[in-house]
Design an enzyme around this catalytic site. Sequence first.
Site, PDB file in Angstrom:
ATOM      1  N   HIS A   3       0.817  -1.223   0.000  1.00 52.97           N
ATOM      2  CA  HIS A   3       0.000   0.000   0.000  1.00 52.97           C
ATOM      3  C   HIS A   3       0.847   1.268   0.000  1.00 52.97           C
ATOM      4  CE1 HIS A   3      -3.736  -2.081   0.323  1.00 52.97           C
ATOM      5  NE2 HIS A   3      -3.476  -2.600   1.509  1.00 52.97           N
TER       6      HIS A   3
ATOM      7  N   HIS B 181      -6.647  -6.882  -0.622  1.00 50.58           N
ATOM      8  CA  HIS B 181      -6.698  -5.431  -0.797  1.00 50.58           C
ATOM      9  C   HIS B 181      -5.803  -5.046  -1.978  1.00 50.58           C
ATOM     10  CE1 HIS B 181      -7.534  -6.161   3.527  1.00 50.58           C
ATOM     11  NE2 HIS B 181      -8.463  -5.245   3.317  1.00 50.58           N
TER      12      HIS B 181
ATOM     13  N   ASP C 271      -3.119 -10.344  -2.668  1.00 50.87           N
ATOM     14  CA  ASP C 271      -3.698  -9.826  -1.426  1.00 50.87           C
ATOM     15  C   ASP C 271      -5.129  -9.382  -1.696  1.00 50.87           C
ATOM     16  OD1 ASP C 271      -2.433  -8.493   1.394  1.00 50.87           O
ATOM     17  OD2 ASP C 271      -4.257  -7.531   0.651  1.00 50.87           O
TER      18      ASP C 271
ATOM     19  N   ASP D 250      -5.141 -12.718   2.967  1.00 50.88           N
ATOM     20  CA  ASP D 250      -6.371 -12.235   3.581  1.00 50.88           C
ATOM     21  C   ASP D 250      -7.594 -12.431   2.694  1.00 50.88           C
ATOM     22  OD1 ASP D 250      -5.120 -10.411   1.932  1.00 50.88           O
ATOM     23  OD2 ASP D 250      -5.201  -8.745   3.348  1.00 50.88           O
TER      24      ASP D 250
END
Length: 308
Positions: free
Chosen positions: A125, A164, A162, A245
């Site tokens: 991120h 996200h 991931d 995740d």
Amino acid sequence: MVTRLYTHPIFLEHITPPGHPERPDRLRAIERVLDDEAFAGLDRVQAPEGDEATILYAHPADFVARVRAAIPDQGIARIDADTTASPKSWQAAITAIGAANAAVDDVFTGRADNVFVAARPPGHHAEKTTAMGFCLFNTAAIAARHAQRKHGVERVAVVDWDVHHGNGTQDIFWDDPSVLYCSTHQMPLYPGTGAKNETGAGNIVNAPLAPQTGSEVFRDAFLSRVLPALDSFAPDLIIISAGFDAHHRDPLAEINLTEDDFDWATGQLMQRATRHSGNRLVSLLEGGYDLQGLAFSVAAHVGRLMKG
């Protein structure tokens, strides 16, 4: 196949507030599962501290200085609503970068066929000038640039599964056709980026997944979008931003994968590494916040790396 594992006790000393999902217990869960005799063949190496100059491969100097200045002498400092730093966070982040760069060196010098880096804080991120989403620096982006600068690599692919979207990696490579960025991720979900029409210089391939998506849709996204892009790009190195995740147990999202899906996806990327990259594949831990789901998924992932 020689599979190397990098980790280091310093990663446990990046302390987050009580109740924070990105916590040291994540690495403890991974350490426990990889202590099983099934992983006796792992080549375990302590992660080296990184060269701070390599951070500049992906981030400008003034941003690096701001992050360093945010590291507290004691307690926990808040960088944004989700991202914090403690006294050892700088050393942990630098060592995560050192491990990722060493992993790249390993696969180009033949010391390993593939490498898994169990490090924290995560990185995908972190944008060029913004630390966010639990991430201080973008480790995957720095490793990709390291491959290009040290080993003369022409094309690097970063595949991010991931749950996200890796907005930071997309931001850093947005207009750079020498790096392919492919991402499967839940949408809508934090950080709100990752639509199919976000294509950069034609080098960004996003495959957003609707909430409650399961194995079939995830695998179809790989087969229809990610793998064809890899075959067309023919990378010299594949880097995985390996967040776990999207597992059905994870509390931060609503994708319903199992450890078998991560085994399958790993196998698919290994096939492309064999086809295009001389087996060179580096995997970097990103998210994964249910300890059981994380441990089982990492075991499946590393087990597949070891099988070849």
